[in-house]
Write a protein that holds these residues in place. Structure first.
Motif, PDB file in Angstrom:
ATOM      1  N   VAL A 182      18.375  10.843   4.812  1.00 56.26           N
ATOM      2  CA  VAL A 182      17.615  11.434   6.243  1.00 56.26           C
ATOM      3  C   VAL A 182      16.125  10.478   6.150  1.00 56.26           C
ATOM      4  N   TYR A 183      15.659  10.424   5.028  1.00 54.01           N
ATOM      5  CA  TYR A 183      14.198   9.863   4.905  1.00 54.01           C
ATOM      6  C   TYR A 183      14.191   8.191   5.393  1.00 54.01           C
ATOM      7  N   ARG A 184      15.574   7.611   5.036  1.00 55.86           N
ATOM      8  CA  ARG A 184      15.715   6.353   5.331  1.00 55.86           C
ATOM      9  C   ARG A 184      16.033   6.155   6.933  1.00 55.86           C
ATOM     10  N   ARG A 185      16.609   7.018   7.563  1.00 58.05           N
ATOM     11  CA  ARG A 185      16.623   6.872   9.052  1.00 58.05           C
ATOM     12  C   ARG A 185      15.510   7.401   9.710  1.00 58.05           C
ATOM     13  N   LEU A 186      14.490   8.125   9.211  1.00 56.07           N
ATOM     14  CA  LEU A 186      13.241   8.300   9.769  1.00 56.07           C
ATOM     15  C   LEU A 186      12.260   7.221   9.582  1.00 56.07           C
ATOM     16  N   ARG A 187      12.346   6.346   8.781  1.00 56.43           N
ATOM     17  CA  ARG A 187      11.476   5.280   8.178  1.00 56.43           C
ATOM     18  C   ARG A 187      11.918   4.081   9.060  1.00 56.43           C
ATOM     19  N   PRO A 188      10.728   3.136   9.338  1.00 59.15           N
ATOM     20  CA  PRO A 188      11.372   1.847   9.878  1.00 59.15           C
ATOM     21  C   PRO A 188      11.978   1.031   8.536  1.00 59.15           C
ATOM     22  N   GLU A 189      12.753   0.194   9.254  1.00 58.77           N
ATOM     23  CA  GLU A 189      13.722  -0.406   8.207  1.00 58.77           C
ATOM     24  C   GLU A 189      12.722  -1.286   7.021  1.00 58.77           C
ATOM     25  N   HIS A 190      11.986  -2.056   7.697  1.00 55.90           N
ATOM     26  CA  HIS A 190      11.121  -3.034   7.212  1.00 55.90           C
ATOM     27  C   HIS A 190      10.521  -2.395   6.076  1.00 55.90           C
ATOM     28  N   VAL A 191      10.182  -1.136   5.980  1.00 54.62           N
ATOM     29  CA  VAL A 191       9.434  -0.851   4.781  1.00 54.62           C
ATOM     30  C   VAL A 191      10.274  -0.698   3.681  1.00 54.62           C
ATOM     31  N   PHE A 192      11.444  -0.867   3.511  1.00 52.21           N
ATOM     32  CA  PHE A 192      12.324  -1.011   2.222  1.00 52.21           C
ATOM     33  C   PHE A 192      12.446  -2.414   1.894  1.00 52.21           C
ATOM     34  N   SER A 193      12.052  -3.200   2.566  1.00 57.65           N
ATOM     35  CA  SER A 193      12.460  -4.812   2.341  1.00 57.65           C
ATOM     36  C   SER A 193      11.424  -5.270   1.180  1.00 57.65           C
ATOM     37  N   ALA A 194      12.026  -6.180   0.415  1.00 57.07           N
ATOM     38  CA  ALA A 194      11.116  -6.775  -0.639  1.00 57.07           C
ATOM     39  C   ALA A 194       9.762  -7.195  -0.189  1.00 57.07           C
ATOM     40  N   GLY A 195       9.518  -7.652   1.261  1.00 59.76           N
ATOM     41  CA  GLY A 195       8.439  -8.549   1.724  1.00 59.76           C
ATOM     42  C   GLY A 195       7.361  -7.580   2.314  1.00 59.76           C
ATOM     43  N   HIS A 196       7.959  -6.054   2.171  1.00 61.49           N
ATOM     44  CA  HIS A 196       6.807  -5.171   2.594  1.00 61.49           C
ATOM     45  C   HIS A 196       5.588  -5.032   1.964  1.00 61.49           C
ATOM     46  N   ARG A 197       4.455  -5.458   2.870  1.00 57.44           N
ATOM     47  CA  ARG A 197       3.002  -5.639   2.086  1.00 57.44           C
ATOM     48  C   ARG A 197       2.068  -4.673   2.907  1.00 57.44           C
ATOM     49  N   PRO A 198       1.073  -4.296   2.248  1.00 57.86           N
ATOM     50  CA  PRO A 198       0.093  -3.684   2.948  1.00 57.86           C
ATOM     51  C   PRO A 198      -0.744  -4.478   3.678  1.00 57.86           C
ATOM     52  N   ILE A 199      -1.623  -4.069   4.734  1.00 52.60           N
ATOM     53  CA  ILE A 199      -2.549  -4.919   5.280  1.00 52.60           C
ATOM     54  C   ILE A 199      -3.723  -5.399   4.136  1.00 52.60           C
ATOM     55  N   PRO A 200      -4.241  -6.884   4.381  1.00 50.26           N
ATOM     56  CA  PRO A 200      -5.072  -6.974   3.454  1.00 50.26           C
ATOM     57  C   PRO A 200      -6.382  -6.002   3.233  1.00 50.26           C
ATOM     58  N   LEU A 201      -6.752  -6.013   1.896  1.00 46.68           N
ATOM     59  CA  LEU A 201      -7.754  -4.983   1.394  1.00 46.68           C
ATOM     60  C   LEU A 201      -9.093  -5.413   2.314  1.00 46.68           C
ATOM     61  N   THR A 202      -9.630  -4.266   2.989  1.00 45.55           N
ATOM     62  CA  THR A 202     -11.037  -4.640   3.802  1.00 45.55           C
ATOM     63  C   THR A 202     -12.087  -4.246   2.770  1.00 45.55           C
ATOM     64  N   ALA A 203     -13.291  -4.559   3.342  1.00 42.17           N
ATOM     65  CA  ALA A 203     -14.294  -4.330   2.475  1.00 42.17           C
ATOM     66  C   ALA A 203     -14.874  -2.890   2.511  1.00 42.17           C
ATOM     67  N   PRO A 204     -15.410  -2.180   1.630  1.00 44.52           N
ATOM     68  CA  PRO A 204     -15.915  -0.902   1.541  1.00 44.52           C
ATOM     69  C   PRO A 204     -17.089  -0.667   2.354  1.00 44.52           C
ATOM     70  N   VAL A 205     -17.389   0.447   2.890  1.00 40.20           N
ATOM     71  CA  VAL A 205     -18.976   0.899   3.131  1.00 40.20           C
ATOM     72  C   VAL A 205     -19.725   1.148   1.786  1.00 40.20           C
ATOM     73  N   ALA A 206     -21.027   1.128   2.119  1.00 40.01           N
ATOM     74  CA  ALA A 206     -21.764   1.524   0.906  1.00 40.01           C
ATOM     75  C   ALA A 206     -21.313   2.652   0.228  1.00 40.01           C
ATOM     76  N   PRO A 207     -20.958   2.645  -0.826  1.00 38.05           N
ATOM     77  CA  PRO A 207     -20.642   3.894  -1.614  1.00 38.05           C
ATOM     78  C   PRO A 207     -21.355   5.292  -1.757  1.00 38.05           C
ATOM     79  N   GLN A 208     -22.887   4.989  -1.538  1.00 34.64           N
ATOM     80  CA  GLN A 208     -23.805   6.303  -1.548  1.00 34.64           C
ATOM     81  C   GLN A 208     -23.673   6.712  -0.318  1.00 34.64           C
ATOM     82  N   SER A 209     -23.149   6.100   0.781  1.00 33.77           N
ATOM     83  CA  SER A 209     -23.148   6.680   2.269  1.00 33.77           C
ATOM     84  C   SER A 209     -21.998   7.758   2.365  1.00 33.77           C
ATOM     85  N   VAL A 210     -20.999   7.688   1.526  1.00 35.00           N
ATOM     86  CA  VAL A 210     -19.799   8.324   1.528  1.00 35.00           C
ATOM     87  C   VAL A 210     -19.606   9.301   0.259  1.00 35.00           C
TER      88      VAL A 210
END
Length: 329
Positions: A182-210
């Motif tokens: 059921v989970y596989r039917r609900l999710r996009p097929e490409h998320v199970f591929s070996a090439g599935h990668r997250p978006i590039p890591l972005t810069a953080p805001v100033a730590p003390q501000s959060v």
């Protein structure tokens, strides 16, 4: 407290084949008065250090007594001033659902859980850090048990966290349990591929501000709008991404809500006294997620500060959270 099924030696969730249930023959192994955590597999953690629950006992069909421990210090759930981080309470309550599903309601390892709603209320005076780890008793009641055939398909439960007999926090979670097919039917097929990668890591805001000390623990990136951020997804984070997943975990979204509320209120030491969250869909790793925060107006003098935080991906809502701040000391 005598556990129904206490210790389990076997493969991790990642290694266990789909359809593997907790063997009853390995139930109730005890070591007298010694304290240990419950098996990490039962709470969907890879690191033993991230397991908060230490024991449980079934009282009747829908009522359970549990125990947990919060460390005085934690690598991510760091104290907020003199208080335990309230999000460690949220994580403790989250772990309850996984444990009950596998150990008490027979959900096999390999099933996926979709968190639907989470609410949390914390009593600041009862979550102060002490000279020893906080020993906690948990009173858990399942208010809705959904089944499909003979198998659990969803659960809603309420938890009261007691510290030395006094309520320290209360919370409620509801989730759906999904079989692998059921989970596989609900999710996009490409998320199970070996090439599935997250978006590039972005810069953080100033730590003390959060409200953070380390940039590595920041989950927001600037967008140029003071009340809007991009979710910063670091899949190498040892706590937020304790094990490999194909979507952004709910606890990452809760942390984003806390950090966004901290930034909007300009209170680096903000202590969330209340959280109300609804999760609409999975947050994907390979799409930007925009986080917006709005400081809600007070309805009466003396009301606490409240912030509405929402997350969207590709124009679609992912989650919403209302964060209520405890009064400043």
């Amino acid at each position: 407290m005598t556990a129904s099924t206490f210790r389990f030696e076997g493969p991790s969730i990642e290694q266990a084949p789909a359809g593997t249930a907790l063997p009853a023959s390995r139930a109730a192994l005890r070591h007298g008065p010694l304290t240990t955590t419950v098996p990490r597999e039962l709470v969907h953690r890879a690191a033993v250090a991230e397991v908060m629950l230490t024991d449980w006992k079934r009282l009747d069909d829908t009522h359970f007594a549990m125990a947990a421990q919060w460390p005085r210090s934690h690598s991510f759930f760091t104290p907020v001033g003199v208080h335990h981080d309230p999000l460690i309470a949220a994580e403790t309550i989250r772990q309850i659902g996984a444990l009950l599903a596998h150990a008490e309601f027979g959900v096999p390892f390999g099933h996926q859980f979709l968190m639907e709603e989470l609410t949390l209320t914390v009593r600041p005076e009862q979550v102060r850090t002490g000279r020893a780890p906080a020993a906690l008793d948990l009173d858990v009641t399942c208010t809705e048990v959904r089944t499909r055939g003979r198998r659990l398909s969803g659960l809603r439960y309420e938890t009261t966290i007691l510290r030395e007999g006094r309520p320290a926090a209360t919370g409620q979670i509801s989730f759906t349990a999904l079989a692998p097919a059921v989970y596989r039917r609900l999710r996009p097929e490409h998320v199970f591929s070996a090439g599935h990668r997250p978006i590039p890591l972005t810069a953080p805001v100033a730590p003390q501000s959060v409200g953070r000390l380390s940039p590595a623990d920041v989950v927001l990136s600037p967008t140029g709008d003071p009340d809007r951020w991009q979710l910063r997804v670091d899949t190498r984070h040892p706590v937020l991404f304790d094990h490999q997943v194909d979507h952004v975990p709910g606890m990452v979204l809760l942390e984003a809500a806390r950090q966004a509320a901290t930034a909007v209120l300009h209170r680096p030491s903000l202590l969330p006294a209340g959280l109300t969250c609804a999760f609409t869909k999975y947050a994907e790793l390979d799409l930007p997620c925009l986080i917006d925060a709005l400081h809600l107006p007070r309805t009466a003098p003396g009301d606490p500060d409240t912030v509405l935080v929402t997350g969207h991906q590709d124009g679609h809502p992912v989650f919403s959270a209302t964060v209520t701040a405890a009064p400043q000391d």
